[in-house]
Design a protein around this motif. Structure first.
Motif, PDB file in Angstrom:
ATOM      1  N   ARG A   7      -4.283  -7.553  24.070  1.00 46.47           N
ATOM      2  CA  ARG A   7      -4.920  -6.721  22.915  1.00 46.47           C
ATOM      3  C   ARG A   7      -4.224  -7.346  21.719  1.00 46.47           C
ATOM      4  NH1 ARG A   7      -7.152  -5.162  26.846  1.00 46.47           N
ATOM      5  NH2 ARG A   7      -7.674  -2.913  27.384  1.00 46.47           N
ATOM      6  N   LEU A   8      -5.212  -7.119  20.470  1.00 45.32           N
ATOM      7  CA  LEU A   8      -4.480  -7.491  19.413  1.00 45.32           C
ATOM      8  C   LEU A   8      -4.716  -6.389  18.263  1.00 45.32           C
ATOM      9  CD1 LEU A   8      -3.375  -9.783  17.495  1.00 45.32           C
ATOM     10  CD2 LEU A   8      -5.940 -10.307  16.748  1.00 45.32           C
ATOM     11  N   VAL A   9      -3.586  -6.116  17.668  1.00 44.77           N
ATOM     12  CA  VAL A   9      -3.287  -5.172  16.767  1.00 44.77           C
ATOM     13  C   VAL A   9      -3.093  -5.576  15.397  1.00 44.77           C
ATOM     14  CG1 VAL A   9      -2.272  -2.869  16.141  1.00 44.77           C
ATOM     15  CG2 VAL A   9      -2.736  -3.403  18.362  1.00 44.77           C
ATOM     16  N   SER A  10      -4.060  -5.448  14.356  1.00 43.62           N
ATOM     17  CA  SER A  10      -3.955  -5.990  13.141  1.00 43.62           C
ATOM     18  C   SER A  10      -3.080  -4.955  12.542  1.00 43.62           C
ATOM     19  CB  SER A  10      -5.186  -6.326  12.542  1.00 43.62           C
ATOM     20  OG  SER A  10      -5.823  -7.257  12.982  1.00 43.62           O
ATOM     21  N   PRO A  11      -2.442  -5.523  11.163  1.00 48.21           N
ATOM     22  CA  PRO A  11      -1.675  -4.745  10.338  1.00 48.21           C
ATOM     23  C   PRO A  11      -2.307  -3.412   9.638  1.00 48.21           C
ATOM     24  CG  PRO A  11      -1.048  -7.022   9.936  1.00 48.21           C
ATOM     25  CD  PRO A  11      -2.553  -6.888  10.728  1.00 48.21           C
ATOM     26  N   VAL A  12      -1.669  -2.652   9.407  1.00 50.11           N
ATOM     27  CA  VAL A  12      -1.939  -1.389   8.713  1.00 50.11           C
ATOM     28  C   VAL A  12      -1.450  -0.918   7.457  1.00 50.11           C
ATOM     29  CG1 VAL A  12      -3.047  -0.227  10.760  1.00 50.11           C
ATOM     30  CG2 VAL A  12      -0.931   0.285   9.875  1.00 50.11           C
ATOM     31  N   LEU A  13      -0.248  -1.576   7.138  1.00 50.94           N
ATOM     32  CA  LEU A  13       0.416  -1.584   5.794  1.00 50.94           C
ATOM     33  C   LEU A  13      -0.188  -2.454   5.004  1.00 50.94           C
ATOM     34  CD1 LEU A  13       4.198  -1.074   6.996  1.00 50.94           C
ATOM     35  CD2 LEU A  13       2.397   0.709   6.450  1.00 50.94           C
ATOM     36  N   VAL A  18       1.282  -4.467   2.741  1.00 50.22           N
ATOM     37  CA  VAL A  18       2.016  -5.714   2.625  1.00 50.22           C
ATOM     38  C   VAL A  18       2.701  -6.041   4.045  1.00 50.22           C
ATOM     39  CG1 VAL A  18       4.131  -6.657   1.435  1.00 50.22           C
ATOM     40  CG2 VAL A  18       2.624  -5.121   0.271  1.00 50.22           C
ATOM     41  N   LEU A  19       2.508  -7.262   4.362  1.00 52.45           N
ATOM     42  CA  LEU A  19       3.061  -7.670   5.742  1.00 52.45           C
ATOM     43  C   LEU A  19       4.528  -8.189   5.502  1.00 52.45           C
ATOM     44  CD1 LEU A  19       0.215  -7.724   6.317  1.00 52.45           C
ATOM     45  CD2 LEU A  19       0.178  -9.806   7.676  1.00 52.45           C
ATOM     46  N   SER A  20       5.263  -7.844   6.611  1.00 53.29           N
ATOM     47  CA  SER A  20       6.490  -8.363   6.715  1.00 53.29           C
ATOM     48  C   SER A  20       6.563  -9.875   7.195  1.00 53.29           C
ATOM     49  CB  SER A  20       7.482  -7.577   7.721  1.00 53.29           C
ATOM     50  OG  SER A  20       7.488  -6.313   7.385  1.00 53.29           O
ATOM     51  N   LYS A  21       7.545 -10.668   6.890  1.00 50.74           N
ATOM     52  CA  LYS A  21       7.699 -11.863   7.025  1.00 50.74           C
ATOM     53  C   LYS A  21       8.919 -12.343   8.106  1.00 50.74           C
ATOM     54  CE  LYS A  21       4.641 -13.061   3.913  1.00 50.74           C
ATOM     55  NZ  LYS A  21       3.428 -13.855   4.354  1.00 50.74           N
ATOM     56  N   ARG A  22       8.969 -13.314   8.601  1.00 52.09           N
ATOM     57  CA  ARG A  22      10.153 -13.787   9.585  1.00 52.09           C
ATOM     58  C   ARG A  22      11.242 -14.014   8.577  1.00 52.09           C
ATOM     59  NH1 ARG A  22       8.909 -18.522  13.244  1.00 52.09           N
ATOM     60  NH2 ARG A  22      10.796 -17.702  14.322  1.00 52.09           N
ATOM     61  N   ASP A  23      12.601 -13.726   9.651  1.00 49.08           N
ATOM     62  CA  ASP A  23      13.690 -14.130   8.852  1.00 49.08           C
ATOM     63  C   ASP A  23      13.891 -15.725   8.697  1.00 49.08           C
ATOM     64  OD1 ASP A  23      14.526 -11.544   8.396  1.00 49.08           O
ATOM     65  OD2 ASP A  23      15.645 -11.404  10.461  1.00 49.08           O
ATOM     66  N   SER A  54       2.926 -13.221  11.372  1.00 48.48           N
ATOM     67  CA  SER A  54       2.525 -12.616   9.899  1.00 48.48           C
ATOM     68  C   SER A  54       1.045 -13.367   9.808  1.00 48.48           C
ATOM     69  CB  SER A  54       3.377 -13.064   8.908  1.00 48.48           C
ATOM     70  OG  SER A  54       4.554 -12.692   9.091  1.00 48.48           O
ATOM     71  N   ASN A  55       0.736 -14.067  10.662  1.00 51.77           N
ATOM     72  CA  ASN A  55      -0.678 -14.950  10.274  1.00 51.77           C
ATOM     73  C   ASN A  55      -1.874 -14.167  11.581  1.00 51.77           C
ATOM     74  OD1 ASN A  55       0.533 -16.833   8.936  1.00 51.77           O
ATOM     75  ND2 ASN A  55       1.359 -17.717  10.695  1.00 51.77           N
ATOM     76  N   GLU A  56      -2.932 -14.482  10.898  1.00 50.82           N
ATOM     77  CA  GLU A  56      -4.106 -13.853  11.879  1.00 50.82           C
ATOM     78  C   GLU A  56      -4.066 -14.721  13.067  1.00 50.82           C
ATOM     79  OE1 GLU A  56      -7.809 -12.822   9.984  1.00 50.82           O
ATOM     80  OE2 GLU A  56      -6.833 -13.022   7.909  1.00 50.82           O
ATOM     81  N   SER A  64       5.169  -1.229  14.018  1.00 52.54           N
ATOM     82  CA  SER A  64       5.015  -0.521  12.855  1.00 52.54           C
ATOM     83  C   SER A  64       3.877  -0.789  11.836  1.00 52.54           C
ATOM     84  CB  SER A  64       6.304  -0.793  12.022  1.00 52.54           C
ATOM     85  OG  SER A  64       7.546  -0.470  12.922  1.00 52.54           O
ATOM     86  N   GLY A  65       3.050  -1.790  12.192  1.00 48.26           N
ATOM     87  CA  GLY A  65       1.831  -1.981  11.494  1.00 48.26           C
ATOM     88  C   GLY A  65       2.219  -2.937  10.128  1.00 48.26           C
ATOM     89  N   ASP A  66       3.150  -3.718  10.259  1.00 49.53           N
ATOM     90  CA  ASP A  66       3.623  -4.769   9.418  1.00 49.53           C
ATOM     91  C   ASP A  66       3.378  -5.956   9.646  1.00 49.53           C
ATOM     92  OD1 ASP A  66       5.782  -4.277  10.843  1.00 49.53           O
ATOM     93  OD2 ASP A  66       7.043  -4.462   9.517  1.00 49.53           O
TER      94      ASP A  66
END
Length: 233
Positions: free
Chosen positions: A220-226, A228-233, A199-201, A148-150
């Motif tokens: 393949r590495l897809v970087s976020p596009v949103l 604000v990144l989401s965080k782990r529970d 959540s880390n590079e 989802s890009g987060d």
């Protein structure tokens, strides 16, 4: 790993150019992520819309065609040149074909992208635009995913991967990468796909180590596009 919604991602909506968050900004974000799946320069692009979906009817008026191509060029939804994406793609020698055909995904904003690079490698992916600039890639190379890009998304392609090698892979990643979670492990006969979210590079060295593990055929590495990144529970 579940993402926590952010008012900047889910409520306020995207900073964008164009008439529609779901039909312009969403496609641009899908294109941005899709382009990162290609290791070499993209040469041919086929974008397929379902005849019963909204993209087939409004992709010209709502700039969806330009949004997808802008993303593939590396342009975000806020790029002032977005409306020129088709012309820029032609200038760069990228062939763009728009098609209408039935898709398995019945979401009204579903799309299939077939990307071919200059070496002849082809990647096919499916995605949906959820509205408000929120998107989801649902399939990559016939493997189901949920991107989802987060998060930073690490895709690891495998062949004849043993359970022992999978355990070794988990240990190696754990030593190099903090705050990650294996989102899915999907096997299709001898080939498979492991999707890791973090959540880390992800450092290039991590990819080099993983690619040298027996049974790993590529990453393949897809970087976020949103924003604000989401965080782990």
């Amino acid at each position: 790993m579940r993402g926590h919604s952010s008012i900047f991602n889910d409520v306020i909506g995207p900073i964008m150019v164009g008439p529609s968050s779901s039909h312009t900004a969403g496609p641009a974000r899908i294109g941005l992520m899709a382009g990162q799946l290609m290791k070499n320069r993209i040469k041919n692009v086929t974008i397929v819309f379902d005849p019963q979906g909204s993209f087939a009817a409004v992709n010209k008026d709502q700039w969806s065609d330009r949004g997808f191509v802008a993303g593939l060029l590396g342009w975000g939804p806020d790029n002032r040149e977005l409306n020129r994406a088709l012309e820029e793609a032609a200038k760069q020698g990228i062939s763009i074909e728009l098609k209408i055909a039935l898709l398995d995904e019945k979401h009204p904003n579903a799309v299939l992208l077939m990307l071919e690079d200059e070496t002849g490698e082809i990647i096919i992916l499916k995605a949906i635009s959820l509205g408000g600039g929120m998107v989801q890639i649902t399939e990559v190379k016939s493997f189901p995913v949920s991107i989802s890009g987060d998060f930073f998304e690490l895709l690891i392609f495998t062949h004849n991967l043993s359970k022992e090698t999978l355990k070794k892979l988990q240990i190696e990643i754990g030593e190099m990468l903090s705050g990650f979670e294996i989102s899915s492990v999907v096997m299709n006969g001898e080939v498979g796909l492991i999707n890791i979210k973090t959540s880390n590079e992800v450092d290039h060295q991590v990819l080099c180590v993983i690619n040298n593990i027996e049974g790993i055929t590529g990453t393949r590495l897809v970087s976020p596009v949103l924003p604000v990144l989401s965080k782990r529970d």
